[in-house]
Scaffold this motif. Structure first.
Motif, PDB file in Angstrom:
ATOM      1  N   ASP A 287       0.838  -1.239  -0.074  1.00  0.00           N
ATOM      2  CA  ASP A 287       0.071  -0.061   0.052  1.00  0.00           C
ATOM      3  C   ASP A 287       0.939   1.336   0.002  1.00  0.00           C
ATOM      4  O   ASP A 287       1.880   1.318   0.714  1.00  0.00           O
ATOM      5  N   PHE A 295      -3.893   7.624   2.278  1.00  0.00           N
ATOM      6  CA  PHE A 295      -4.088   5.987   2.090  1.00  0.00           C
ATOM      7  C   PHE A 295      -5.244   5.701   1.840  1.00  0.00           C
ATOM      8  O   PHE A 295      -5.856   4.652   1.911  1.00  0.00           O
ATOM      9  N   ARG A 298      -6.102   1.688  -1.498  1.00  0.00           N
ATOM     10  CA  ARG A 298      -5.097   0.701  -1.276  1.00  0.00           C
ATOM     11  C   ARG A 298      -4.843  -0.048  -2.538  1.00  0.00           C
ATOM     12  O   ARG A 298      -5.734  -0.932  -2.815  1.00  0.00           O
ATOM     13  N   GLU A 303      -0.441  -5.219   2.889  1.00  0.00           N
ATOM     14  CA  GLU A 303      -1.020  -4.291   3.904  1.00  0.00           C
ATOM     15  C   GLU A 303      -0.022  -3.521   4.673  1.00  0.00           C
ATOM     16  O   GLU A 303       0.846  -3.769   5.137  1.00  0.00           O
TER      17      GLU A 303
END
Length: 339
Positions: A287, A295, A298, A303
């Motif tokens: 990400d 953010f 994504r 992650e």
């Protein structure tokens, strides 16, 4: 004045000279810009960022100076005798007309001219399309260039391209007359068209159409001397991915696996049909932060959990991609609509 200044072109060339001298023994593939058309389009064509000025003259000057800067850097690299290649990474929008009617086809051709060919043609063929000169002159768009600059561009084309592809662009002929007091914008010749029943990524509002990679590959093969290229960016940004977390804490992003599978399928199909496409790169491995929305969307196989001290955790797509890398076997089912 940013890239409206010829002095900036010279500064960029001097910068490249220093970087080449320092790193040429370890770096063999160089790229002058990533998505060189984006900033000036958002700033001076669509007036979405400061100084919020719709100015097609400045927009075209930025385009030209980035093309010129690339040619100067290619020339410098070759004169120094360095081994390797110099290219540019573009984000052409694969453009489709609403219909096969002549007015819709013309709309798509002009959109393609202003947003794709304005960089593709001079970087690969060494010349701007004559149609571009004609339309800019017709609408009194003033930009500075010289015969010497055009000659330099003609003699110093790039070795390869990176191509960023996310979604198609569809247009139709305009349905309303252009307001006579509005400054010229390429939208004088087209309007956006939303294909009924299209597949969508609702997080970004982008259509999902994997065939764009194949269509772009065939265009590069047939219209751009089958130059070496690779998919530099391809991926799917999704909002609120935490809702797809399973009991083990892993995000079940099957939608991303399907997206990558279908786009990679068309990349491989294009290679089988003779396209000089040498790679498919994801946006992105993890990400990543966006200057526009942090953010929110994504993109990663990995992650980044902002609530847990930015902990990194593989998503389902990471395991799938690792297996794909190791086995080199792509298994997928594609609806007839997309074949």
């Amino acid at each position: 004045g940013g890239w409206a200044s010829k002095h900036v072109v010279e500064l960029f060339t001097r910068y490249a000279e220093k970087v080449f001298a320092r790193y040429h023994h370890v770096v063999k593939r160089w790229f002058t810009f990533n998505e060189p058309i984006v900033v000036q389009t958002r700033v001076y064509l669509d007036a979405l960022r400061w100084p919020y000025e719709q100015n097609t003259h400045t927009w075209m000057q930025w385009n030209h100076h980035k093309v010129l800067a690339t040619a100067k850097v290619v020339k410098l690299f070759r004169e120094k005798g360095y081994s390797g290649s110099v290219g540019c990474i573009l984000n052409p929008e694969v453009t489709y007309p609403r219909s096969r009617a002549a007015h819709d086809i013309k709309a798509a051709e002009i959109y393609d001219l202003f947003y794709n060919r304005v960089f593709l043609d001079p970087l690969v063929h060494g010349r701007y399309p004559q149609e571009l000169f004609t339309l800019l002159e017709k609408h009194q768009v003033r930009w500075e260039y010289s015969d010497d600059e055009l000659a330099l561009i003609a003699e110093n084309t790039v070795d390869e391209l990176g191509i960023n592809l996310y979604y198609p662009h569809r247009v139709k002929a305009p349905s309303r007359a252009w307001h006579p007091e509005t400054p010229f914008h390429p939208a004088y010749y087209y309007e956006p068209f939303d294909l009924p029943g299209r597949r969508m990524n609702p997080s970004r509002g982008w259509e999902i159409a994997p065939r764009i990679i194949y269509d772009m590959a065939m265009r590069i093969k047939n219209d751009y001397r089958n130059i070496d290229w690779f998919v530099a960016e391809s991926g799917m940004g999704v909002e609120n991915e935490g809702q797809y977390r399973n009991r083990d804490g892993i995000i079940e992003d099957s939608y991303r696996i399907n997206f990558i599978s279908e786009h990679l399928y068309y990349t491989l199909l294009a290679r089988e049909e003779g396209a000089n496409c040498h790679g498919y790169m994801l946006w992105a491995f993890t990400d990543n932060v966006s200057p526009m929305n942090a953010f929110k969307n994504r993109y990663g196989l990995i992650e980044i959990d902002l609530a847990d001290n930015r902990a990194r955790r593989p998503k389902k797509s990471a395991s799938w991609f690792r297996q794909l890398r190791d086995k080199r076997v792509l298994t997928l089912t594609i609806d007839d609509e997309w074949k």
